[in-house]
Design a protein around this motif. Structure first.
Motif, mmCIF file in Angstrom:
data_model
loop_
_atom_site.group_PDB
_atom_site.id
_atom_site.type_symbol
_atom_site.label_atom_id
_atom_site.label_comp_id
_atom_site.label_asym_id
_atom_site.label_seq_id
_atom_site.Cartn_x
_atom_site.Cartn_y
_atom_site.Cartn_z
ATOM 1 N N PRO A 1 0.838 -1.202 0.000
ATOM 2 C CA PRO A 1 0.000 0.000 0.000
ATOM 3 C C PRO A 1 0.872 1.250 0.000
ATOM 4 C CG PRO A 1 0.114 -0.940 2.196
ATOM 5 C CD PRO A 1 0.813 -1.919 1.288
ATOM 6 N N VAL A 2 0.310 2.357 -0.421
ATOM 7 C CA VAL A 2 1.041 3.628 -0.394
ATOM 8 C C VAL A 2 1.241 4.030 1.064
ATOM 9 C CG1 VAL A 2 1.067 6.027 -1.152
ATOM 10 C CG2 VAL A 2 -0.048 4.278 -2.563
ATOM 11 N N ALA A 3 2.458 4.354 1.433
ATOM 12 C CA ALA A 3 2.767 4.734 2.815
ATOM 13 C C ALA A 3 2.098 6.059 3.163
ATOM 14 C CB ALA A 3 4.273 4.839 3.007
ATOM 15 N N LEU A 4 1.707 6.202 4.425
ATOM 16 C CA LEU A 4 1.068 7.442 4.868
ATOM 17 C C LEU A 4 2.018 8.622 4.719
ATOM 18 C CD1 LEU A 4 -1.467 8.723 6.064
ATOM 19 C CD2 LEU A 4 -0.548 8.254 8.347
ATOM 20 N N SER A 5 3.306 8.403 4.936
ATOM 21 C CA SER A 5 4.269 9.496 4.765
ATOM 22 C C SER A 5 4.298 9.979 3.322
ATOM 23 C CB SER A 5 5.665 9.039 5.202
ATOM 24 O OG SER A 5 6.066 7.878 4.478
ATOM 25 N N ASP A 6 4.194 9.057 2.375
ATOM 26 C CA ASP A 6 4.170 9.448 0.965
ATOM 27 C C ASP A 6 2.861 10.163 0.628
ATOM 28 O OD1 ASP A 6 6.684 8.421 0.362
ATOM 29 O OD2 ASP A 6 5.890 6.423 -0.049
ATOM 30 N N LEU A 7 1.781 9.682 1.189
ATOM 31 C CA LEU A 7 0.492 10.352 0.980
ATOM 32 C C LEU A 7 0.531 11.767 1.553
ATOM 33 C CD1 LEU A 7 -1.910 7.402 1.822
ATOM 34 C CD2 LEU A 7 -1.900 8.669 -0.324
ATOM 35 N N ARG A 8 1.084 11.888 2.746
ATOM 36 C CA ARG A 8 1.151 13.208 3.376
ATOM 37 C C ARG A 8 1.986 14.169 2.531
ATOM 38 N NH1 ARG A 8 2.632 11.566 7.930
ATOM 39 N NH2 ARG A 8 0.629 11.625 9.009
ATOM 40 N N ASN A 9 3.124 13.701 2.051
ATOM 41 C CA ASN A 9 3.977 14.569 1.227
ATOM 42 C C ASN A 9 3.268 15.003 -0.047
ATOM 43 O OD1 ASN A 9 6.083 14.391 3.057
ATOM 44 N ND2 ASN A 9 7.070 12.675 2.003
ATOM 45 N N ALA A 10 2.556 14.062 -0.678
ATOM 46 C CA ALA A 10 1.881 14.383 -1.942
ATOM 47 C C ALA A 10 0.715 15.338 -1.734
ATOM 48 C CB ALA A 10 1.400 13.099 -2.603
ATOM 49 N N ILE A 11 -0.037 15.141 -0.661
ATOM 50 C CA ILE A 11 -1.220 15.973 -0.416
ATOM 51 C C ILE A 11 -0.828 17.375 0.026
ATOM 52 C CG2 ILE A 11 -3.266 16.242 1.051
ATOM 53 C CD1 ILE A 11 -3.389 13.143 1.152
ATOM 54 N N LEU A 12 0.170 17.471 0.900
ATOM 55 C CA LEU A 12 0.516 18.766 1.499
ATOM 56 C C LEU A 12 1.527 19.562 0.682
ATOM 57 C CD1 LEU A 12 0.755 17.769 5.278
ATOM 58 C CD2 LEU A 12 -1.218 18.595 3.980
ATOM 59 N N ARG A 13 2.020 18.992 -0.412
ATOM 60 C CA ARG A 13 2.972 19.719 -1.263
ATOM 61 C C ARG A 13 2.352 21.030 -1.753
ATOM 62 N NH1 ARG A 13 5.024 16.061 -5.790
ATOM 63 N NH2 ARG A 13 6.092 15.143 -4.013
ATOM 64 N N ARG A 14 3.158 22.040 -1.935
ATOM 65 C CA ARG A 14 2.671 23.332 -2.425
ATOM 66 C C ARG A 14 2.564 23.282 -3.946
ATOM 67 N NH1 ARG A 14 6.031 28.161 0.079
ATOM 68 N NH2 ARG A 14 4.416 29.289 -1.081
ATOM 69 N N TYR A 15 1.347 23.391 -4.434
ATOM 70 C CA TYR A 15 1.085 23.353 -5.877
ATOM 71 C C TYR A 15 0.616 24.734 -6.340
ATOM 72 C CZ TYR A 15 0.782 18.252 -5.193
ATOM 73 O OH TYR A 15 1.034 16.944 -4.867
ATOM 74 N N PRO A 16 0.999 25.148 -7.547
ATOM 75 C CA PRO A 16 0.347 26.324 -8.127
ATOM 76 C C PRO A 16 -1.157 26.058 -8.243
ATOM 77 C CG PRO A 16 2.256 25.649 -9.430
ATOM 78 C CD PRO A 16 2.004 24.562 -8.444
ATOM 79 N N GLU A 17 -1.947 27.077 -8.116
ATOM 80 C CA GLU A 17 -3.403 26.898 -8.104
ATOM 81 C C GLU A 17 -3.889 26.160 -9.340
ATOM 82 O OE1 GLU A 17 -7.229 26.771 -6.938
ATOM 83 O OE2 GLU A 17 -5.485 27.331 -5.741
ATOM 84 N N ALA A 18 -3.317 26.438 -10.487
ATOM 85 C CA ALA A 18 -3.784 25.812 -11.726
ATOM 86 C C ALA A 18 -3.505 24.320 -11.753
ATOM 87 C CB ALA A 18 -3.127 26.486 -12.931
ATOM 88 N N ARG A 19 -2.532 23.878 -10.941
ATOM 89 C CA ARG A 19 -2.176 22.456 -10.954
ATOM 90 C C ARG A 19 -2.491 21.775 -9.626
ATOM 91 N NH1 ARG A 19 3.864 23.847 -12.806
ATOM 92 N NH2 ARG A 19 3.308 25.483 -14.287
ATOM 93 N N ARG A 20 -3.245 22.440 -8.788
ATOM 94 C CA ARG A 20 -3.585 21.838 -7.494
ATOM 95 C C ARG A 20 -4.496 20.634 -7.709
ATOM 96 N NH1 ARG A 20 -7.517 23.129 -3.418
ATOM 97 N NH2 ARG A 20 -8.203 24.959 -4.576
ATOM 98 N N PRO A 21 -4.110 19.451 -7.229
ATOM 99 C CA PRO A 21 -4.955 18.271 -7.431
ATOM 100 C C PRO A 21 -6.334 18.453 -6.791
ATOM 101 C CG PRO A 21 -2.756 17.628 -6.729
ATOM 102 C CD PRO A 21 -2.834 19.114 -6.578
ATOM 103 N N ARG A 22 -7.351 18.013 -7.517
ATOM 104 C CA ARG A 22 -8.726 18.157 -7.038
ATOM 105 C C ARG A 22 -9.210 16.936 -6.266
ATOM 106 N NH1 ARG A 22 -8.739 23.445 -7.219
ATOM 107 N NH2 ARG A 22 -8.920 24.359 -9.314
ATOM 108 N N VAL A 23 -8.636 15.774 -6.584
ATOM 109 C CA VAL A 23 -9.136 14.530 -5.999
ATOM 110 C C VAL A 23 -7.957 13.611 -5.701
ATOM 111 C CG1 VAL A 23 -10.663 12.526 -6.321
ATOM 112 C CG2 VAL A 23 -11.272 14.716 -7.361
ATOM 113 N N LEU A 24 -8.043 12.902 -4.579
ATOM 114 C CA LEU A 24 -7.161 11.786 -4.272
ATOM 115 C C LEU A 24 -7.955 10.499 -4.447
ATOM 116 C CD1 LEU A 24 -4.649 10.342 -2.940
ATOM 117 C CD2 LEU A 24 -5.845 10.672 -0.769
ATOM 118 N N ILE A 25 -7.392 9.542 -5.170
ATOM 119 C CA ILE A 25 -8.076 8.270 -5.425
ATOM 120 C C ILE A 25 -7.222 7.132 -4.876
ATOM 121 C CG2 ILE A 25 -9.100 6.755 -7.161
ATOM 122 C CD1 ILE A 25 -9.209 9.225 -9.027
ATOM 123 N N LEU A 26 -7.802 6.365 -3.946
ATOM 124 C CA LEU A 26 -7.109 5.230 -3.333
ATOM 125 C C LEU A 26 -7.983 3.986 -3.381
ATOM 126 C CD1 LEU A 26 -5.416 6.447 -0.014
ATOM 127 C CD2 LEU A 26 -4.281 5.710 -2.112
#
Length: 748
Positions: free
Chosen positions: A323-348
């Motif tokens: 499974p995807v590690a929680l640390s990897d999920l946290r890094n991916a979700i909390l990363r600073r994205y430009p507004e135009a590229r901010r992910p809208r959905v997480l799918i697990l």
């Protein structure tokens, strides 16, 4: 199941036993009437379970009434607990800490508010508050629709108020669509001048060639196969109506704890595509579990969304994806994205194909902090809300549920393959929308502005607009001639789990525990050396995963073998013994325990194991010699949609290194794609496909074109690549600061 328990939390201390004995007799008679009209078949005896009203005089007794030794987290229930179908709760209750009874909403169990405790451990069971005039239901507004308020006179005049009680039972437990369908075909149907063409089975029954089908399937199978021409039953394309079919979906939503549930008759593959088409727009970014089902990758193509694949790891010893590690999920979700590229959905995918459950409560909290929706593909575990085993207790005493749609969990959407493990025909699935998502459309938080605009009506975020959009998209996907028997099984599946799901899961948990102990003793090894669980899947990082709340679902029972040769020999033995498993790797075999699995199945499998007990154990060495983790680290170079819709060219698989795939290649089962549209092909990807086709044949990989013994696949032509807009997903996925752009290298 011979009895059902109604757990009665009583204020009356003096006559509790006598009161409950009288109530048991009265409820049993009333329930029998309901059972005969809603479930019993004229051809079968009426084996209706008796109702046993179990008194709980103080809140301190509640734990011992429901759990063995009063221990919540040992995983086992008492007879009263596993047969529990309903809670009756007086509006004032006694607690060991207070001399006077407290209003029920102020009462506490094990340090928790009673209402929250019941909704956490027993979410699917209805709760009826018995009002004696001091309480009028004001505190039920914020609780699930599973909570009801009734005046105390309802218990004092049970036998005199039969019609009212029958209405209550029907609202809680009647599979209305099946009931109405059965009534129509047995009483109301006359001569059919509408589809389907077999005309209630006449075409089969009257054919000298096909009457064998009639004999084997029985006449009811054909008579229930109707069409939308029977308007009184309902139309799957008109879920807003007040028909038996629409009402059945509303009851399913209540049972599963959702704001809305939709029946799907062509599998969770269609559910994923329909939901993601509703939520996403072309060019939007999505955080995606790389090892999700192929239907989610199909949805990326259809919506034009751009996936950012989450880091994934492969256990080369067992041949299983971690499974995807929680640390990897946290890094991916909390990363600073430009507004135009901010992910809208997480799918697990939770649970994973090998039974690993994610800490969905923590992931949901992270997503909401960044204005991101959490979409849970829960296809393999639709039963999680029907037993307290599927809860997690943190070091601080907090308790959360593993089922994604729950107030303490917080996923916004879940998809269930009801047919995989519960009482539904194949392809029967459901979509669930959570109450949390509904509230997001009403919030004024700036990070959800994008969502409010997407589903805006008259300038405001509107759940009605979202629901309208979802229904419209579903009409793109639904057949206008859905299978009515399948819909009936979806209706029945949820009702069955509400009534006896606790008992069904409890039985299987006990059977599995006993089976594992027997096999371990037979093999002379610890259980963890015979069966694959969380620690074996994630290896050295097991402590990190356990602390984060990951858990293995026991109903996914995987046996490990010492090496590929003995595993293949065991598979041959299973074939000779006429035992079919769910999924295998070179050194593991997954046996799926469903609500239909019988205790005798374990006994039969045990006797087969006895014949090759020495084959079971920890693998001697790695079962895979290709770096599968490295094979799935690539991000899209062009959008999956552009890649899939280009003209492309067919080239031999062996020559594809460095080219960009325009199709999926999917080793099956379980259906996790290895090649994806828009991703650059590596040598490791090619070697994995070559290994699978060599060992299991080309049919084991979906998507290959085979000509003269050569494997071909489609890639983007070089001239097409120059014309396609490149994405930033590779830079984002690799951790490159998202304000930098980078053109990926390409190999001619």
């Amino acid at each position: 199941m011979k009895t059902l328990s109604f757990i009665y939390l009583m204020r009356d201390q003096q006559n509790a036993e006598d009161i409950c004995e009288n109530l048991s007799c009265a409820f049993t008679g009333l329930f029998r009437t309901f059972y005969v009209s809603s479930f019993a078949s004229p051809q079968m005896p009426h084996d209706c379970p008796a109702i046993r009203v179990v008194p709980v005089r103080t809140l301190d007794e509640l734990l011992k009434t429901l759990f063995v030794d009063g221990a919540v987290h040992n995983g086992f229930l008492t007879d009263s607990g596993k047969e529990c179908a309903l809670f009756l709760i007086d509006d004032h209750l006694h607690s060991g800490n207070t001399p006077e009874p407290l209003p029920f909403h102020q009462a506490r169990v094990d340090g928790w508010p009673l209402t929250r405790w019941l909704d956490t451990y027993f979410p699917a069971q209805p709760k009826i508050v018995i009002s004696y005039g001091r309480y009028h239901g004001d505190h039920l507004d914020s609780l699930y629709s599973r909570w009801l308020s009734k005046p105390h006179t309802i218990l004092e005049n049970l036998n005199q108020d039969d019609e009212r009680m029958q209405h209550l039972f029907r609202s809680l437990w009647e599979p209305q669509f099946w009931h109405c369908l059965y009534k129509y075909v047995t009483q109301d149907a006359g001569v059919s001048w509408h589809t389907p063409g077999h005309n209630s089975g006449n075409l089969f029954q009257n054919s000298v060639f096909l009457n064998g089908f009639w004999d084997e399937f029985s006449d009811m199978s054909f008579r229930c196969d109707l069409s939308v021409s029977v308007h009184a039953l309902g139309d799957l394309s008109k879920p807003e109506s007040r028909t038996p079919l629409a009402n059945a979906q509303r009851l399913s939503a209540e049972i599963f704890g959702a704001a809305q549930s939709c029946y799907i008759t062509n599998g969770s593959s269609t559910a994923n595509k329909a939901m993601l088409t509703t939520l996403l727009r072309p060019g939007e970014y999505v955080l995606l579990d790389r090892n999700c089902h192929k239907s989610v990758h199909h949805a990326m193509v259809m919506t034009g969304a751009i996936p950012i694949y989450l880091p994934t790891r492969f256990n080369t010893r067992l041949g299983l994806w971690e499974p995807v590690a929680l640390s990897d999920l946290r890094n991916a979700i909390l990363r600073r994205y430009p507004e135009a590229r901010r992910p809208r959905v997480l799918i697990l995918t939770t649970c994973t194909y090998d039974g690993i459950l994610y800490p969905v409560w923590e992931i949901a909290k992270l997503c909401e902090s960044k204005g991101m929706l959490f979409y849970a593909d829960e296809a393999w575990a639709p039963y999680l809300s029907f037993h307290p085993y599927y809860t997690w207790q943190g070091s601080g005493g907090e308790v959360r549920r593993y089922n994604a749609i729950h107030e303490s969990s917080g996923a916004h959407f879940a998809v269930h393959s009801i047919h995989k493990t519960m009482a539904s025909f194949s392809q029967g699935s459901m979509i669930h929308v959570s109450f949390r998502f509904k509230r997001l459309l009403e919030t004024k938080d700036a990070k959800w502005e994008w969502l409010r605009k997407r589903f805006s009506f008259e300038g405001r975020g509107s759940y009605s607009k979202f629901r309208h959009n979802l229904y419209e998209v579903l009409r793109y996907w639904h057949s206008t001639s859905p299978n009515y028997p399948m819909l009936a099984t979806l209706d029945c599946a949820g009702v069955q789990m509400r009534l006896e799901g606790m008992n069904l899961i409890e039985e299987r948990l006990r059977w599995i525990e006993a089976f594992k102990q027997r096999v371990a003793k037979l093999c002379g090894k610890p259980v963890e050396e015979c069966f694959v669980e969380l620690e074996a899947v994630v290896g050295e990082r097991a402590a990190e995963y356990v602390q984060a709340g990951y858990m293995h679902d026991p109903l996914k029972m995987t046996i490990s073998f010492k090496n590929p040769e003995v595993c293949r020999n065991f598979q041959r033995l299973l074939h000779r013994s006429k035992i079919q498993w769910e999924k295998s790797t070179p050194v593991t075999i997954l046996f799926l325990v469903t609500m239909g699995t019988c205790e005798s199945h374990f006994e039969y499998l045990y006797h087969v194991i006895m014949r090759m007990k020495d084959a079971i154990g920890i693998p001697d060495s790695d079962s895979y010699f290709v770096d599968a983790t490295r094979a799935v680290t690539g991000q899209p170079v062009v959008s999956p949609r552009d890649a899939a819709l280009c003209d492309g060219e067919q080239i031999p698989l062996r020559l594809a290194e460095g080219r960009i795939a325009s199709q999926l290649l999917v080793p099956y089962p379980p259906g996790i794609p290895l090649f994806l549209p828009g991703v650059r092909i590596t040598r490791e990807m090619i070697e994995i496909i070559q290994t699978v086709t060599k060992n299991e044949g080309p049919d084991a990989v979906h998507g290959l074109l085979i000509r003269n013994g050569e494997n071909y696949l489609e890639v983007i032509r070089e001239d097409e690549y120059d014309q396609l807009q490149q994405t930033d997903a590779e830079a984002l996925g690799a951790g490159v600061p998202p304000n930098e752009t980078r053109t990926p290298p390409r190999k001619s």
